[in-house]
Scaffold this motif. Structure first.
Motif, PDB file in Angstrom:
ATOM      1  N   VAL A  65       0.719  -1.184   0.066  1.00  0.00           N
ATOM      2  CA  VAL A  65      -0.043   0.019   0.080  1.00  0.00           C
ATOM      3  C   VAL A  65       0.772   1.283   0.156  1.00  0.00           C
ATOM      4  O   VAL A  65       1.788   1.374   0.896  1.00  0.00           O
ATOM      5  CB  VAL A  65      -0.899  -0.073   1.209  1.00  0.00           C
ATOM      6  CG1 VAL A  65      -1.762   1.398   1.421  1.00  0.00           C
ATOM      7  CG2 VAL A  65      -1.722  -1.457   1.379  1.00  0.00           C
ATOM      8  N   ILE A  66       0.547   2.119  -1.075  1.00  0.00           N
ATOM      9  CA  ILE A  66       1.392   3.441  -1.005  1.00  0.00           C
ATOM     10  C   ILE A  66       0.392   4.674  -0.890  1.00  0.00           C
ATOM     11  O   ILE A  66      -0.334   4.579  -1.662  1.00  0.00           O
ATOM     12  CB  ILE A  66       2.092   3.407  -2.437  1.00  0.00           C
ATOM     13  CG1 ILE A  66       3.125   2.119  -2.575  1.00  0.00           C
ATOM     14  CG2 ILE A  66       2.825   4.846  -2.301  1.00  0.00           C
ATOM     15  CD1 ILE A  66       3.694   2.147  -4.067  1.00  0.00           C
ATOM     16  N   GLU A  67       0.781   5.214   0.205  1.00  0.00           N
ATOM     17  CA  GLU A  67      -0.093   6.345   0.335  1.00  0.00           C
ATOM     18  C   GLU A  67       0.505   7.728  -0.350  1.00  0.00           C
ATOM     19  O   GLU A  67       1.519   7.911  -0.303  1.00  0.00           O
ATOM     20  CB  GLU A  67      -0.106   6.564   1.798  1.00  0.00           C
ATOM     21  CG  GLU A  67      -0.798   5.618   2.552  1.00  0.00           C
ATOM     22  CD  GLU A  67      -0.926   5.869   4.024  1.00  0.00           C
ATOM     23  OE1 GLU A  67      -1.182   7.031   4.445  1.00  0.00           O
ATOM     24  OE2 GLU A  67      -1.116   5.202   5.037  1.00  0.00           O
ATOM     25  N   GLN A  68      -0.419   8.360  -0.802  1.00  0.00           N
ATOM     26  CA  GLN A  68      -0.121   9.418  -1.820  1.00  0.00           C
ATOM     27  C   GLN A  68      -0.593  10.769  -0.524  1.00  0.00           C
ATOM     28  O   GLN A  68      -1.604  10.731  -0.138  1.00  0.00           O
ATOM     29  CB  GLN A  68      -0.850   9.546  -2.822  1.00  0.00           C
ATOM     30  CG  GLN A  68      -0.521   8.493  -3.837  1.00  0.00           C
ATOM     31  CD  GLN A  68      -1.226   8.532  -5.141  1.00  0.00           C
ATOM     32  OE1 GLN A  68      -2.189   9.549  -5.149  1.00  0.00           O
ATOM     33  NE2 GLN A  68      -0.977   7.584  -6.126  1.00  0.00           N
ATOM     34  N   GLU A  69       0.238  11.731  -0.841  1.00  0.00           N
ATOM     35  CA  GLU A  69      -0.034  12.942  -0.102  1.00  0.00           C
ATOM     36  C   GLU A  69      -1.138  13.716  -0.790  1.00  0.00           C
ATOM     37  O   GLU A  69      -1.393  13.668  -2.122  1.00  0.00           O
ATOM     38  CB  GLU A  69       1.194  13.813  -0.074  1.00  0.00           C
ATOM     39  CG  GLU A  69       2.390  13.245   0.661  1.00  0.00           C
ATOM     40  CD  GLU A  69       3.359  14.240   0.835  1.00  0.00           C
ATOM     41  OE1 GLU A  69       3.280  15.419   0.929  1.00  0.00           O
ATOM     42  OE2 GLU A  69       4.769  13.684   1.104  1.00  0.00           O
ATOM     43  N   ARG A  70      -2.041  14.218  -0.119  1.00  0.00           N
ATOM     44  CA  ARG A  70      -3.201  14.791  -0.615  1.00  0.00           C
ATOM     45  C   ARG A  70      -2.783  16.364  -0.637  1.00  0.00           C
ATOM     46  O   ARG A  70      -2.030  17.012   0.060  1.00  0.00           O
ATOM     47  CB  ARG A  70      -4.387  14.915   0.294  1.00  0.00           C
ATOM     48  CG  ARG A  70      -5.004  13.560   0.572  1.00  0.00           C
ATOM     49  CD  ARG A  70      -6.320  13.642   1.384  1.00  0.00           C
ATOM     50  NE  ARG A  70      -7.309  12.729   0.696  1.00  0.00           N
ATOM     51  CZ  ARG A  70      -8.478  13.098   0.369  1.00  0.00           C
ATOM     52  NH1 ARG A  70      -9.123  14.204   0.640  1.00  0.00           N
ATOM     53  NH2 ARG A  70      -9.262  12.103  -0.272  1.00  0.00           N
ATOM     54  N   MET A  77      -6.091  14.257  -6.281  1.00  0.00           N
ATOM     55  CA  MET A  77      -5.300  13.461  -5.369  1.00  0.00           C
ATOM     56  C   MET A  77      -3.552  13.555  -5.940  1.00  0.00           C
ATOM     57  O   MET A  77      -3.347  13.603  -6.793  1.00  0.00           O
ATOM     58  CB  MET A  77      -5.481  11.920  -5.286  1.00  0.00           C
ATOM     59  CG  MET A  77      -6.876  11.865  -4.661  1.00  0.00           C
ATOM     60  SD  MET A  77      -6.868  10.145  -4.308  1.00  0.00           S
ATOM     61  CE  MET A  77      -7.310   9.950  -2.446  1.00  0.00           C
TER      62      MET A  77
END
Length: 77
Positions: A65-70, A77
């Motif tokens: 899981v790679i979280e992206q910065e908002r 996104m």
């Protein structure tokens, strides 16, 4: 001998044992049929045990899981 050959041996043995009424001097066809069925069954069990050993079980991996910065402005996104 593959699985198909083993099944053919079992079928031929069953035909000789149960479906024929031939009588040959010096040859017991019922016994020959039983021997063919036994050899076929041994072949099926050997083939299935070898095939089971060849299978390689690969444990499933957890997805990364790679979280992206908002964006701070709230758009996209």
């Amino acid at each position: 001998m593959g699985l198909g050959g083993c099944i053919i041996l079992i079928a031929a043995g069953a035909i000789l044992t149960f479906a024929t009424d031939w009588h040959m001097q010096g040859v017991n066809l019922d016994l020959v049929g039983v021997i063919l069925m036994i050899v076929g069954l041994i072949g099926v069990t050997t083939f299935s045990s070898i095939a089971r050993r060849r299978r390689v079980v690969v444990p499933p991996t957890a997805p990364t899981v790679i979280e992206q910065e908002r964006r701070r402005d709230g758009y996209g996104m």
